[in-house]
Design a protein around this motif. Structure first.
Motif, PDB file in Angstrom:
ATOM      1  N   LEU A 272       0.854  -1.292  -0.014  1.00 49.98           N
ATOM      2  CA  LEU A 272      -0.026   0.007   0.139  1.00 49.98           C
ATOM      3  C   LEU A 272       0.893   1.224   0.052  1.00 49.98           C
ATOM      4  O   LEU A 272       0.383   2.333  -0.757  1.00 49.98           O
ATOM      5  CB  LEU A 272      -0.891  -0.031   1.124  1.00 49.98           C
ATOM      6  CG  LEU A 272      -1.819   1.172   1.410  1.00 49.98           C
ATOM      7  CD1 LEU A 272      -2.897   1.158   0.107  1.00 49.98           C
ATOM      8  CD2 LEU A 272      -2.466   1.153   2.725  1.00 49.98           C
TER       9      LEU A 272
ATOM     10  N   TYR B   9      -4.100  -5.224   0.412  1.00 53.23           N
ATOM     11  CA  TYR B   9      -3.310  -4.117   0.890  1.00 53.23           C
ATOM     12  C   TYR B   9      -3.688  -3.804   2.310  1.00 53.23           C
ATOM     13  O   TYR B   9      -3.728  -2.449   2.650  1.00 53.23           O
ATOM     14  CB  TYR B   9      -3.986  -2.896  -0.124  1.00 53.23           C
ATOM     15  CG  TYR B   9      -3.518  -3.123  -1.422  1.00 53.23           C
ATOM     16  CD1 TYR B   9      -2.202  -2.935  -1.893  1.00 53.23           C
ATOM     17  CD2 TYR B   9      -4.285  -3.588  -2.418  1.00 53.23           C
ATOM     18  CE1 TYR B   9      -1.711  -3.009  -3.103  1.00 53.23           C
ATOM     19  CE2 TYR B   9      -4.030  -4.067  -3.625  1.00 53.23           C
ATOM     20  CZ  TYR B   9      -2.735  -3.536  -4.263  1.00 53.23           C
ATOM     21  OH  TYR B   9      -2.284  -3.803  -5.467  1.00 53.23           O
TER      22      TYR B   9
ATOM     23  N   LYS C 172      -8.845  -0.891  -2.855  1.00 54.04           N
ATOM     24  CA  LYS C 172      -8.118  -1.339  -3.980  1.00 54.04           C
ATOM     25  C   LYS C 172      -8.097  -2.852  -4.012  1.00 54.04           C
ATOM     26  O   LYS C 172      -8.369  -3.331  -5.193  1.00 54.04           O
ATOM     27  CB  LYS C 172      -6.647  -0.968  -3.477  1.00 54.04           C
ATOM     28  CG  LYS C 172      -6.032   0.254  -3.532  1.00 54.04           C
ATOM     29  CD  LYS C 172      -4.819   0.767  -2.817  1.00 54.04           C
ATOM     30  CE  LYS C 172      -3.827   0.087  -3.550  1.00 54.04           C
ATOM     31  NZ  LYS C 172      -3.375   1.031  -4.698  1.00 54.04           N
TER      32      LYS C 172
ATOM     33  N   TYR D 296     -11.662  -3.159  -5.657  1.00 52.63           N
ATOM     34  CA  TYR D 296     -11.546  -2.765  -7.319  1.00 52.63           C
ATOM     35  C   TYR D 296     -11.008  -3.978  -8.176  1.00 52.63           C
ATOM     36  O   TYR D 296     -11.614  -4.124  -9.057  1.00 52.63           O
ATOM     37  CB  TYR D 296     -10.652  -1.502  -7.555  1.00 52.63           C
ATOM     38  CG  TYR D 296     -10.146  -1.200  -8.830  1.00 52.63           C
ATOM     39  CD1 TYR D 296     -11.011  -0.820  -9.726  1.00 52.63           C
ATOM     40  CD2 TYR D 296      -8.670  -1.146  -9.114  1.00 52.63           C
ATOM     41  CE1 TYR D 296     -10.609  -0.518 -11.050  1.00 52.63           C
ATOM     42  CE2 TYR D 296      -8.263  -0.910 -10.436  1.00 52.63           C
ATOM     43  CZ  TYR D 296      -9.175  -0.707 -11.243  1.00 52.63           C
ATOM     44  OH  TYR D 296      -8.831  -0.451 -12.515  1.00 52.63           O
ATOM     45  N   ARG D 297     -10.033  -4.858  -7.560  1.00 51.36           N
ATOM     46  CA  ARG D 297      -9.382  -5.787  -8.429  1.00 51.36           C
ATOM     47  C   ARG D 297     -10.486  -7.088  -8.521  1.00 51.36           C
ATOM     48  O   ARG D 297     -10.428  -7.728  -9.474  1.00 51.36           O
ATOM     49  CB  ARG D 297      -8.099  -6.178  -7.855  1.00 51.36           C
ATOM     50  CG  ARG D 297      -7.199  -5.267  -7.922  1.00 51.36           C
ATOM     51  CD  ARG D 297      -5.886  -5.119  -7.040  1.00 51.36           C
ATOM     52  NE  ARG D 297      -4.791  -4.301  -7.348  1.00 51.36           N
ATOM     53  CZ  ARG D 297      -4.726  -2.970  -7.375  1.00 51.36           C
ATOM     54  NH1 ARG D 297      -6.138  -2.204  -7.025  1.00 51.36           N
ATOM     55  NH2 ARG D 297      -3.733  -2.040  -7.906  1.00 51.36           N
TER      56      ARG D 297
END
Length: 523
Positions: free
Chosen positions: A54, A121, A130, A133-134
């Motif tokens: 991160l 992260y 994050k 989102y992936r």
């Protein structure tokens, strides 16, 4: 006021102005899969000794936990940016217990795409975002796209360059507006000429058959003697529909004429709902499957061969940074990992990109409409799939030209730029690099994509064994050499600081993740 390329170069050649061509800003982001000695993906999590993914400024992960990303600081010297990338990789290799860095863009053997781990992260809201989102990318496009590697090249001109240009043009705009306007002119020309990038540097004309995961394909693949799939004249399957594409984005009209219209189009895409993605669901059985059901979850999902960029402040979205302070640099995203050098991108490529991007910046070009943009995108699509086909013709302002014909014309226009950059920097490297790249235009067999095909087809090599041999050679060489610009303690300090920084971020959260997302997208 518009000037010809020759007129611009004449201005920069003046004694008072030539020093403005020194000190271009360059940064590299290189992605690389961690693989085992037998050529399979590592199943280990991101190593603690590499720092927090991160917050470590040098070493992070991209889409997958196994897909490392190395980030250099901004450098004023081509040699320095490559040296720093070597330093980062040297330290990384010393910390990953004998694992190798896969030296190609398209992934190694993957027996089950469902086993590809998403990047993690930590427990902070921004860290969770994050990863979600992936998760959305996985659900939208499949896991295999999350293990494709590329090179991002960040580039900026120094203030002195813009001083000369604005004074010459007698432009009275505020500096930020002038610089943004000129960067967008560069972007438009880049889109016109960017087919050159996969032609010259594409090195992914083939794939391991496991990449398809038994899904039917319409591409006319051939099979090498060792069983690898390839397209005879392809340059970069990574940039094709097999790789970084989003069909839902085909309906978007991203404008590259002004910073304001670009930002407006991106914001519209972020808020444009998708019936296809809505079927996935957002939060299903208490678990997030994506951040939202829009065409773009966030701005990073916009797939493009080049992007205008501005370093964002904490909590600031990329579009907000562009809108408030203008373009700071551009990010070239059309580069495959170069398997023939240990860093994945060569010093010669950096020199060429200096020339090419200056050419794009100083060549006057009208605004782009939807029709022209579609033509340029079609040129790019043609080159990634059949760039070395002697029958290929590309469209430029209504004329159909061969790669050789159009390429020679562009290189003729770039030669005075190479000479001027050599003069300014006291070297001959720019002209030498341009000459070497021109050889590829006139002889396609010299391109990296042709060399890969030669290894697989004519030399009957195994793609996996070739890549592993390269990876082992690069590992041994980097571990044996000294650090160039940073040292081991610099990286250790960065690792320790990154873990502390992550803890600070996690402690600072004051709302739960659901509310965090509501607040984020409400802005």
């Amino acid at each position: 006021m518009k000037l010809s390329l020759t007129e611009y170069l004449s201005v920069f050649n003046e004694e008072a102005n030539i020093s403005s061509l020194i000190g271009f800003g360059r940064g590299i982001e290189r992605e690389a899969l961690r693989v085992l000695a037998e050529g399979k993906l590592s199943e280990k999590p991101h190593a603690y000794n590499l720092g927090s993914a991160l917050t470590n400024p040098y070493i992070t992960t991209d889409y997958s936990e196994t897909l490392l990303e190395f980030i250099t600081p901004v450098n004023k010297s081509p040699e320095d940016v490559i040296a720093q990338l070597q330093d980062i990789q040297k330290f990384t290799l010393s910390q990953i217990d004998g694992e190798l860095l896969w030296p190609m863009s398209m992934p190694c053997f993957v027996d089950d795409a469902n086993k590809i781990p998403l990047a993690q992260y930590g427990s902070s809201n921004i860290g969770k975002m994050k990863t979600v989102y992936r998760q959305g990318l996985k659900n939208r496009y499949g896991s295999m796209m999350q293990v494709i590697s590329g090179i991002h090249f960040n580039f900026s001109f120094p203030d002195s360059f813009w001083n000369v240009l604005q004074t010459t043009l007698k432009d009275t705009q505020p500096r930020d507006e002038f610089v943004s306007e000129r960067y967008f002119s560069l972007l438009r020309n880049y889109k016109r000429f960017c087919w050159l990038i996969p032609y010259l540097y594409g090195s992914s004309p083939s794939i391991c058959s496991s990449f398809l995961q038994n899904k039917p394909q319409v591409l006319p693949f051939k099979k090498s003697p060792k069983g690898y799939l390839y397209l005879e004249h392809a340059t970069s399957l990574r940039m094709s529909d097999l790789g970084y594409t989003n069909n839902e984005q085909s309906s978007l009209s991203i404008c590259y004429n002004h910073v304001d219209t670009y930002v407006e189009a991106v914001k519209k895409a972020i808020n444009l709902s998708s019936d296809k993605f809505a079927k996935i669901g957002v939060k299903v059985d208490g678990k997030y499957q994506q951040l939202n059901a829009n065409v773009l979850q966030i701005e990073n999902e916009l797939y493009a061969p080049v992007r205008p960029k501005r370093v964002a402040k904490a909590g600031e979205k990329p579009s907000e940074a562009l809108s408030s302070r203008g373009v700071e640099y551009i990010e070239v995203r059309a580069l495959d990992v170069n398997p023939f050098v240990d860093t994945g991108v060569s010093l010669e490529q950096v020199y060429f990109l200096d020339i090419f991007l200056m050419y794009c910046a100083l060549t006057e070009h009208d605004y782009l409409d939807g029709e022209k943009q579609k033509i340029y995108e079609n040129n790019m699509d043609e080159v990634v799939l059949r760039g070395r086909d002697p029958e290929l013709r590309l469209c430029d302002n209504g004329e159909h030209k061969s790669v050789k014909e159009w390429g020679n014309s562009i290189f003729d226009e770039m030669l005075p730029i190479a000479k001027l950059l050599d003069k300014a920097n006291g070297t001959t490297k720019y002209q030498q690099v341009l000459s070497d790249e021109l050889d590829k235009i006139n002889n396609p067999e010299l391109t990296p994509s042709a060399k890969v095909i030669d290894l697989l087809v004519n030399q009957n090599k195994s793609l996996t064994q070739v890549a592993l041999s390269m990876a082992q050679t690069y590992r041994d060489g980097l571990l044996a050499q000294d650090y160039n610009m940073l040292n081991e303690q610099d990286f250790i300090d960065s690792v320790n600081k990154s873990h502390k920084d992550q803890q600070v971020i996690e402690t600072a959260d004051t709302v739960d993740f659901d509310q965090f997302l509501v607040d984020y997208f409400a802005r």
